[in-house]
Design a protein around this motif. Sequence first.
Motif, PDB file in Angstrom:
ATOM      1  N   HIS A   1       0.830  -1.203   0.000  1.00  0.00           N
ATOM      2  CA  HIS A   1       0.000   0.000   0.000  1.00  0.00           C
ATOM      3  C   HIS A   1       0.864   1.253   0.000  1.00  0.00           C
ATOM      4  O   HIS A   1       0.598   2.214  -0.751  1.00  0.00           O
ATOM      5  CB  HIS A   1      -0.926  -0.001   1.211  1.00  0.00           C
ATOM      6  CG  HIS A   1      -1.632   1.305   1.410  1.00  0.00           C
ATOM      7  ND1 HIS A   1      -2.561   1.797   0.524  1.00  0.00           N
ATOM      8  CD2 HIS A   1      -1.518   2.245   2.400  1.00  0.00           C
ATOM      9  CE1 HIS A   1      -3.003   2.974   0.949  1.00  0.00           C
ATOM     10  NE2 HIS A   1      -2.392   3.265   2.080  1.00  0.00           N
TER      11      HIS A   1
ATOM     12  N   ARG B   1      -5.710  -2.172  -0.509  1.00  0.00           N
ATOM     13  CA  ARG B   1      -5.681  -2.186   0.955  1.00  0.00           C
ATOM     14  C   ARG B   1      -7.034  -2.593   1.520  1.00  0.00           C
ATOM     15  O   ARG B   1      -7.098  -3.397   2.466  1.00  0.00           O
ATOM     16  CB  ARG B   1      -5.279  -0.801   1.475  1.00  0.00           C
ATOM     17  CG  ARG B   1      -5.317  -0.690   2.998  1.00  0.00           C
ATOM     18  CD  ARG B   1      -5.034   0.718   3.476  1.00  0.00           C
ATOM     19  NE  ARG B   1      -5.929   1.705   2.926  1.00  0.00           N
ATOM     20  CZ  ARG B   1      -7.174   1.907   3.348  1.00  0.00           C
ATOM     21  NH1 ARG B   1      -7.685   1.143   4.319  1.00  0.00           N
ATOM     22  NH2 ARG B   1      -7.922   2.833   2.799  1.00  0.00           N
ATOM     23  N   ARG B   2      -8.101  -2.082   0.952  1.00  0.00           N
ATOM     24  CA  ARG B   2      -9.430  -2.418   1.457  1.00  0.00           C
ATOM     25  C   ARG B   2      -9.758  -3.889   1.212  1.00  0.00           C
ATOM     26  O   ARG B   2     -10.358  -4.543   2.082  1.00  0.00           O
ATOM     27  CB  ARG B   2     -10.486  -1.513   0.811  1.00  0.00           C
ATOM     28  CG  ARG B   2     -10.419  -0.063   1.311  1.00  0.00           C
ATOM     29  CD  ARG B   2     -11.643   0.712   0.867  1.00  0.00           C
ATOM     30  NE  ARG B   2     -11.659   0.921  -0.584  1.00  0.00           N
ATOM     31  CZ  ARG B   2     -11.123   1.966  -1.194  1.00  0.00           C
ATOM     32  NH1 ARG B   2     -10.525   2.918  -0.497  1.00  0.00           N
ATOM     33  NH2 ARG B   2     -11.203   2.088  -2.501  1.00  0.00           N
ATOM     34  N   ARG B   3      -9.357  -4.419   0.057  1.00  0.00           N
ATOM     35  CA  ARG B   3      -9.612  -5.843  -0.227  1.00  0.00           C
ATOM     36  C   ARG B   3      -8.842  -6.742   0.718  1.00  0.00           C
ATOM     37  O   ARG B   3      -9.325  -7.803   1.123  1.00  0.00           O
ATOM     38  CB  ARG B   3      -9.220  -6.185  -1.669  1.00  0.00           C
ATOM     39  CG  ARG B   3     -10.116  -5.643  -2.737  1.00  0.00           C
ATOM     40  CD  ARG B   3      -9.885  -6.345  -4.072  1.00  0.00           C
ATOM     41  NE  ARG B   3      -8.498  -6.383  -4.485  1.00  0.00           N
ATOM     42  CZ  ARG B   3      -7.873  -5.437  -5.156  1.00  0.00           C
ATOM     43  NH1 ARG B   3      -8.528  -4.306  -5.477  1.00  0.00           N
ATOM     44  NH2 ARG B   3      -6.604  -5.556  -5.512  1.00  0.00           N
TER      45      ARG B   3
ATOM     46  N   ALA C   1      -8.136   1.632   7.997  1.00  0.00           N
ATOM     47  CA  ALA C   1      -9.453   1.056   7.736  1.00  0.00           C
ATOM     48  C   ALA C   1     -10.536   1.679   8.612  1.00  0.00           C
ATOM     49  O   ALA C   1     -11.730   1.410   8.401  1.00  0.00           O
ATOM     50  CB  ALA C   1      -9.414  -0.451   7.958  1.00  0.00           C
TER      51      ALA C   1
ATOM     52  N   ASP D   1      -5.384   2.133  -2.662  1.00  0.00           N
ATOM     53  CA  ASP D   1      -6.378   1.997  -1.607  1.00  0.00           C
ATOM     54  C   ASP D   1      -7.358   0.853  -1.845  1.00  0.00           C
ATOM     55  O   ASP D   1      -7.742   0.169  -0.884  1.00  0.00           O
ATOM     56  CB  ASP D   1      -7.139   3.307  -1.418  1.00  0.00           C
ATOM     57  CG  ASP D   1      -6.400   4.271  -0.502  1.00  0.00           C
ATOM     58  OD1 ASP D   1      -5.830   3.821   0.513  1.00  0.00           O
ATOM     59  OD2 ASP D   1      -6.381   5.478  -0.798  1.00  0.00           O
TER      60      ASP D   1
ATOM     61  N   TRP E   1      -7.710  -5.985   3.787  1.00  0.00           N
ATOM     62  CA  TRP E   1      -7.894  -5.769   5.208  1.00  0.00           C
ATOM     63  C   TRP E   1      -8.550  -6.971   5.899  1.00  0.00           C
ATOM     64  O   TRP E   1      -8.069  -7.411   6.955  1.00  0.00           O
ATOM     65  CB  TRP E   1      -8.667  -4.483   5.459  1.00  0.00           C
ATOM     66  CG  TRP E   1      -9.122  -4.310   6.878  1.00  0.00           C
ATOM     67  CD1 TRP E   1     -10.397  -4.144   7.325  1.00  0.00           C
ATOM     68  CD2 TRP E   1      -8.301  -4.314   8.057  1.00  0.00           C
ATOM     69  NE1 TRP E   1     -10.432  -4.044   8.693  1.00  0.00           N
ATOM     70  CE2 TRP E   1      -9.156  -4.147   9.167  1.00  0.00           C
ATOM     71  CE3 TRP E   1      -6.932  -4.442   8.270  1.00  0.00           C
ATOM     72  CZ2 TRP E   1      -8.689  -4.108  10.474  1.00  0.00           C
ATOM     73  CZ3 TRP E   1      -6.458  -4.405   9.583  1.00  0.00           C
ATOM     74  CH2 TRP E   1      -7.325  -4.237  10.662  1.00  0.00           C
TER      75      TRP E   1
END
Length: 363
Positions: A117, A126-128, A186, A123, A130
């Motif tokens: 990241h 990163r969200r996937r 997050a 981003d 987390w």
Amino acid sequence: MTVPGRGGTLALDGVLTADEAALTADRIAALQRPDGAIPWFRGHHLDPWDHVEAAMALDAAGHHDRARAAYEWLARNQLPDGSWYAAYDDGDAERPTDRSRETNFCAYVAVGVLHHHLATGDDPFRRRMWPVVAAAVDFVLDLQHEDGRIGWKREADGAAVTDALLTGCASVHQALRCALRLAELAGDPRPDWELATGRLAHAVRCHPERFLDKSRYSMDWYYPVLGGVLRGEAARARLASRWDEFVVPGLGVRCVLPNPWVTGGESAELALSLWAAGESDRAAEILGAIGHLRAEDGLYWTGYVYADDAVWPEERTSWTAGSVLLAVAALNGHSATTAVFGGDALPDGLAPDCCAGAGHPER
């Protein structure tokens, strides 16, 4: 020395030219399977920790698509309890060869995800990732003792191995700090992780008696520094304490005493530890000393038995090459690499009320 930003050229005087570093990164990429898995070398096994180490090296060298594919392999093949098996034949997820699940192997995904990241600013990635990181950390912390140490692994039958390894726990400490940063990004506070991180750091820093005695291994010597538990003068004092036992001038770092065997991975990790302790010149000297392990194809031999003037074992692993590139990246100021191994901006966790004067390390 050139100074890359998020990607850029890796070069270090006396260690690697830019072209040599690029060749090494290309060779790591060539070992990657089409599904994203990075085994030690083709035909050998993959373990999750070394898979992540190689992926981080690819990011440091600018191969971001390759690194992302490595993390997506982890996401696709995560087990229901948040873990991964300890070994897979040639990186084939359908062919695990060791069904135990090691805590430090599983935690390290947090370091890699944060590194990617920071290297890319991606981003959506990163969200996937987390939920993958969160599940892995929860698996690891399920094996934490009240005294802070974290058990080594779960066996294939699910039985917990309660013995704790200092090296593994220091690595988990780095991973937990990266996971806490990802939690901040997050917007998902994890106060239980903060407490767990503080308890673990305290155990590593102040209670060596809580861990199995592996003091013959150089990793137990430098990993409290590499994992971010010790910094500043405490880190420098630890590295000085056994320097003459483990460092072979001009050749690198011994893996285990009393064997006359220096290894590339341990040498590069010591260089990273020296950099983190503020000793960049000595770090560069260590990296320069292992030039004899570099093969013509740009990869590195695992080790050298100097008493016999023999390369051993006769293998060139993705993770050895990866650790060299990461050490060079840190010395070059690669921002993502300095962030996860320097740790200045990472959360520390909450120190326990134990052993007066043993709080957070010097920063």
